[in-house]
Design an enzyme around this catalytic site. Structure first.
Site, short mmCIF file in Angstrom:
data_model
loop_
_atom_site.label_atom_id
_atom_site.label_comp_id
_atom_site.label_asym_id
_atom_site.label_seq_id
_atom_site.Cartn_x
_atom_site.Cartn_y
_atom_site.Cartn_z
N THR A 93 0.97 -1.03 0.01
CA THR A 93 0.03 -0.07 0.02
C THR A 93 0.80 1.37 0.13
OG1 THR A 93 -1.64 -1.36 1.19
CG2 THR A 93 -1.77 1.14 1.38
N LYS A 168 -7.41 1.96 -3.03
CA LYS A 168 -7.06 1.87 -1.61
C LYS A 168 -6.95 2.75 -0.81
CE LYS A 168 -5.07 -0.61 1.52
NZ LYS A 168 -5.08 -2.16 2.13
N LYS A 236 -0.18 4.86 8.58
CA LYS A 236 0.65 5.23 7.25
C LYS A 236 -0.41 5.28 6.32
CE LYS A 236 1.89 1.77 4.48
NZ LYS A 236 1.91 0.70 3.69
P1 NAP Z 1 5.51 -6.44 7.29
O1 NAP Z 1 5.04 -7.85 8.04
O2 NAP Z 1 5.96 -5.20 8.13
O3 NAP Z 1 6.56 -7.02 6.16
C1 NAP Z 1 7.28 -6.16 5.38
C2 NAP Z 1 7.95 -6.72 4.23
O4 NAP Z 1 8.64 -5.74 3.49
C3 NAP Z 1 9.07 -7.55 4.92
O5 NAP Z 1 9.48 -8.83 4.34
C4 NAP Z 1 10.25 -6.67 4.99
O6 NAP Z 1 11.71 -7.30 5.04
C5 NAP Z 1 10.11 -6.05 3.59
N1 NAP Z 1 10.77 -4.60 3.18
C6 NAP Z 1 10.34 -3.53 3.80
N2 NAP Z 1 11.18 -2.65 3.61
C7 NAP Z 1 12.04 -3.21 2.54
C8 NAP Z 1 13.19 -2.37 1.89
N3 NAP Z 1 13.35 -1.39 1.85
N4 NAP Z 1 13.87 -3.51 1.12
C9 NAP Z 1 13.29 -4.74 1.01
N5 NAP Z 1 12.52 -5.18 1.75
C10 NAP Z 1 11.69 -4.40 2.51
O7 NAP Z 1 4.40 -5.83 6.55
P2 NAP Z 1 2.95 -6.48 6.17
O8 NAP Z 1 1.94 -6.48 7.22
O9 NAP Z 1 3.24 -7.71 5.35
O10 NAP Z 1 2.40 -5.36 4.96
C11 NAP Z 1 3.11 -5.28 3.67
C12 NAP Z 1 2.51 -4.32 2.93
O11 NAP Z 1 0.88 -4.85 2.53
C13 NAP Z 1 2.23 -2.83 3.57
O12 NAP Z 1 2.38 -1.94 2.39
C14 NAP Z 1 1.09 -2.87 4.15
O13 NAP Z 1 0.47 -1.38 4.19
C15 NAP Z 1 0.07 -3.75 3.07
N6 NAP Z 1 -1.18 -4.44 3.97
C16 NAP Z 1 -1.15 -4.72 4.95
C17 NAP Z 1 -2.19 -5.47 5.49
C18 NAP Z 1 -2.13 -6.09 7.04
O14 NAP Z 1 -2.97 -6.32 7.36
N7 NAP Z 1 -0.84 -6.43 7.43
C19 NAP Z 1 -3.36 -5.52 5.04
C20 NAP Z 1 -3.33 -4.95 3.60
C21 NAP Z 1 -2.35 -4.16 3.11
P3 NAP Z 1 12.28 -7.56 6.45
O15 NAP Z 1 11.71 -9.11 6.57
O16 NAP Z 1 13.68 -7.54 5.85
O17 NAP Z 1 11.71 -6.60 7.52
#
Ligand code: NAP
Length: 291
Positions: A93, A168, A236
């Site tokens: 997102t 979104k 965010k």
């Molecule tokens: P998360 O658990 O914090 O995972 C983030 C992932 O991105 C990790 O694998 C992290 O790697 C990687 N990452 C972050 N910055 C990076 C960079 N600069 N270079 C390379 N890899 C990087 O987040 P999430 O909850 O899965 O969410 C991911 C996305 O989906 C976000 O944009 C969020 O807004 C969206 N989203 C989330 C939800 C929800 O309920 N969680 C729902 C809808 C949409 P590391 O393992 O090394 O940290």
């Protein structure tokens, strides 16, 4: 289509498993290598040690990383391995402007881009029932759809690049309004001395109801807000919506008020609770406690 995955976080790890179940997952790369190794051990996919190698080996790369700078950073890291025809799908997102920038950078090497943010949370990712809203050319979307269909139940093409992210952001404004209404109404009902379970049961069937009222008002009754949609994450997303509204010269009151409330909640240590924790602030306006 041989597909690679970047970003094995709370969402991405489940989405990559969905691709594996459909027989599409060729390999993955994650910034923290232990997560790539764990997925490779579980699924038998290739653990790539750098993004260009993954781009070279795949026809499609799906990203699910954190924020705008992360998406652009990963796109730049993929570029040395990118070639004409490579399809990059971003499920993070971020802002519509970032989607357009990513598309432009990939277009320079003839690669295609689809912004495809998702809704449905970690549960939706685990069950492969996400709602996906996509932006890109009709041709790129047609290629991306079967890949996205392994991870989601509803896959909708909203328009050109950036339209997925704009949709979104629209959803995040709706969530802000619904949680504000539910929290405020429940605080009012509590301090009117109403039987709160019956309030939810009855009004949950009415015109003022919402998914948030039916599913999250019970948290407010129990005064317990287990992580669902975390305050920090919605903050965010609302900042993205705010930045997009500002491009029209507009400050939307719902966004501004909710961001202010989230700041207070985060400072008070509630940033990792579900957004229904907003009830704490509304309850406090009435003096908190029991009636
Ligand atoms: P998360 O658990 O914090 O995972 C983030 C992932 O991105 C990790 O694998 C992290 O790697 C990687 N990452 C972050 N910055 C990076 C960079 N600069 N270079 C390379 N890899 C990087 O987040 P999430 O909850 O899965 O969410 C991911 C996305 O989906 C976000 O944009 C969020 O807004 C969206 N989203 C989330 C939800 C929800 O309920 N969680 C729902 C809808 C949409 P590391 O393992 O090394 O940290």
């Amino acid at each position: 289509m041989k597909t690679g995955f970047v970003g094995l976080g709370a969402m991405g790890a489940h989405m990559a498993r969905s691709l594996h179940r459909a027989g599409l997952l060729a390999g993955a790369w994650n910034r923290t290598p232990a997560k790539t190794a764990a997925l490779a051990a579980e699924t038998g996919c290739t653990a790539f040690d750098a993004p260009p190698a993954l781009a070279r080996a795949c026809e499609c790369v799906v990203l699910c990383v954190s924020a705008d700078a992360d998406v652009l950073g990963v796109v730049d890291a993929l570029l040395p391995g990118a070639r004409p025809g490579l399809l990059v799908i971003d499920c993070s997102t971020v802002s519509a402007a970032t989607a357009r920038e990513a598309a432009q950078r990939l277009a320079q090497v003839g690669a295609e881009f689809v912004d495809a943010p998702v809704s449905g949370g970690v549960e939706g990712a685990r069950q492969a029932t996400l709602a996906v809203m996509a932006g890109g050319t009709p041709e790129a979307f047609a290629r991306a759809k079967p890949v996205l269909a392994t991870m989601g139940r509803t896959i909708t093409h909203m328009g050109p690049t950036g339209y997925g992210q704009a949709t979104k952001a629209t959803n995040q404004i709706l969530c802000a309004g619904h949680i504000q209404a539910a929290a405020e109404a429940m605080a009012f009902a509590k301090h009117e001395g109403l039987p709160l379970d019956r309030v939810i049961e009855t009004l949950g069937q009415g015109a003022g109801s919402s998914w948030y009222f039916v599913n999250r008002a019970p948290n407010m009754v129990r005064d317990d807000y287990p992580a669902g949609f975390r305050v920090r994450l919605h903050e965010k997303d609302l900042k993205i919506a705010r930045e997009m509204a500002e491009r029209h010269g507009v400050h939307l009151p719902l966004i501004e008020m909710t961001l202010l409330h989230y700041r207070r909640l985060i400072e008070a240590g509630h940033g990792d609770e579900d957004i229904s924790t907003l009830f704490r602030l509304k309850d406090a306006m009435f003096g908190g406690g029991r009636e």
